[in-house]
Every structure is written in structure tokens, then in C-alpha cells.
Scaffold this active site. Sequence first.
Site, PDB file in Angstrom:
ATOM      1  CB  CYS A 116      -0.946   0.007   1.206  1.00 41.86           C
ATOM      2  SG  CYS A 116      -2.064  -1.412   1.254  1.00 41.86           S
ATOM      3  CG  HIS A 246      -3.307   3.209   2.689  1.00 44.42           C
ATOM      4  ND1 HIS A 246      -3.714   2.883   1.413  1.00 44.42           N
ATOM      5  CD2 HIS A 246      -3.451   2.075   3.430  1.00 44.42           C
ATOM      6  CE1 HIS A 246      -4.069   1.616   1.379  1.00 44.42           C
ATOM      7  NE2 HIS A 246      -3.930   1.107   2.592  1.00 44.42           N
ATOM      8  CG  ASN A 276      -6.603  -1.148   1.377  1.00 42.88           C
ATOM      9  OD1 ASN A 276      -5.939  -0.588   0.512  1.00 42.88           O
ATOM     10  ND2 ASN A 276      -6.057  -1.703   2.446  1.00 42.88           N
TER      11      ASN A 276
END
Length: 317
Positions: A116, A246, A276
Site C-alpha cells: 500500500c 492511505h 482499500n
Amino acid sequence: MSNKSRFLGIGSYLPKERLSNDEVAAKWSLDTSDEWIYQRTGIKYRHIISEDEFTSDMAGHAANNALKDAQISAEDVGLIIVATTTADKTFPSCATIVQAKLGCKNAFAFDVQAACSGFLYAVAVADEFIKSGKIKYALVIGVDAMSKIVDWQDRSTCVLFGDGAGAVVIGSDSEHGILSTHLYSDGKVDILCTNGGVGTTSSSGYICMSGQAVFKHGIEKLADVILETLKQNDLQISDIDWLIPHQANVRIIEAVAKKINLPLDKTVITVNQHANTSAASIPLALDSVKSKIKANDLVLLASIGAGMTWASVLLRY
């Protein structure tokens, strides 16, 4: 020679299929609900890649949109970096496949894998190439097809992820642009991983996660990297105009904002719409608000990912 590199264009792409929490539960016969998922994560929807679509396709769409936004041609690009965990093939790199699809014949291309945090890792690398004067324009893409590596029978993980891509064109500027980049990792922290890999099981495996540990680690490291970034640039929390973190879990984002005493209205939140999307998370969020960011605004990008990795990029818009 310019002493800064700047985002000249931003673009994104989301697959056509958009699933609500209830649709996910029904499609895979999961014992869960919209209320259960939303209360714990803030997620309402995610986009899922089609069977005949690949990571490189999403990356190419986002990149084309960024090139149009920057008003430069594919042949102007000198470097392509793709941040991804879900490349089309073990080799060649996703970046070289994208290079061919875009027609960036004058670029060199490679992938970055930092989960990520991959997009910010890739931006940091491109920043150095731009500042060195070795290239004029870099194309940085964050893209992941997380639906390919989740176990759709594991309700604790499969509902958290989605697919998408975001891209930026980076070039030089003498006044505005990237002020600093900060990259970190800790390989001893094994709380988010897959249960397979080409070198161990000859397959990608599925995502495994220690949810509470990731939650705690995410809050701690995101807050730390944000505060350290500001300290190194002699700035205060009040100086931040936009925090783009994020997008893993809205509860993590809210906890980080509270911990650093940043008003939530300065924090960009898109996890409710995208879930996500790993390396695509930050550029997707950035593209969603680019029309609202004003010249001279101070924008802080911050990520946390498997590895564990964490990173930040501070820029003057």
C-alpha cells in the site's frame, strides 16, 4: 537546474463493476452485512475488475488520463514506475507492459513493490530522477487488482479491498512541488501478508491479516511519519491544507487525525467509495480532490502497508 519536482497531471481509473456491501455478501454468500462492514471500516462500495481486464489495463487508463491532464504526449515520458502487488505476470514488469500499451518509446520502465506504500515509494524514486536532471517527465502509477488475491470466503479480509488505478505525471518546477519524501520499512513486523508466493507455493496466495495489530500499527506509524515530516520541514499541523492518507479504514484515518490534532475536514476520505485499493489508494484520493486544491496549498500524502512499510510525501501545490 530546477530544485523541485511537481505533479503536472493526475488521472485515475475504476473498473465498471461497483459492488455495495450487501451485494458482496449476497454474491459470495458471506455471513456479514452492510451495517457490520460500515461500522468497522467506513466502507460502502468497492470496484471489481472484470475477468477480461488486467492490472496493466487499469494502469494504462489512469496513465492516459494523467497525460491528458498534464498536456504532454506519451513520447515525452522518460520514466515509468508502476507500484503494484498484482502485476499481470511474474515477468516482464507491469511497467513495461504499460509502456508498450501507451507507446512511451522513449521511457525506461520498472515496477516497485511496497504494497500500500508503493505509490509513495515510486514517487520518491521519480523525484530523485527529476531533480537530478536525468529525465524531464516521469509517469508514476499506483494500481492493484486486490480482488485477485483475497479469499472471498474470508469475510474478515475480502470486504476490505477493491480494485483501481491512479497516476501522476511528474516534471520539474522552480517554485512549487515536492518538498520532501520519507520512506520506512520494518521486515520484522509480519501482521499483513499473503499465504503464498511464486518462490514458495508457486501461486500468489491469499491475503492474511492480524486486524487489530494492523489497526494499531497503522495509527502509530502514520501519525509518526506525519509529525516527523512536518518537523523536518519546520512546519506545524496548522500549516497542512490537505492530508491525503492511505485509504484502508476510516477508523484508522479518524484516529490518526485525532492523534495529531488535525481537523477532519482537512483530511481526504474516499475509502467509503473505493475500499482499500492498495497502491492505487492515494492517487485515487488525490484525483478526487484535485479541482479543490489551490495553488500554494500544502499537501501531505501518507501511507502504511505490508512489509511493514510506511511513507510520506510533502508537496507545495
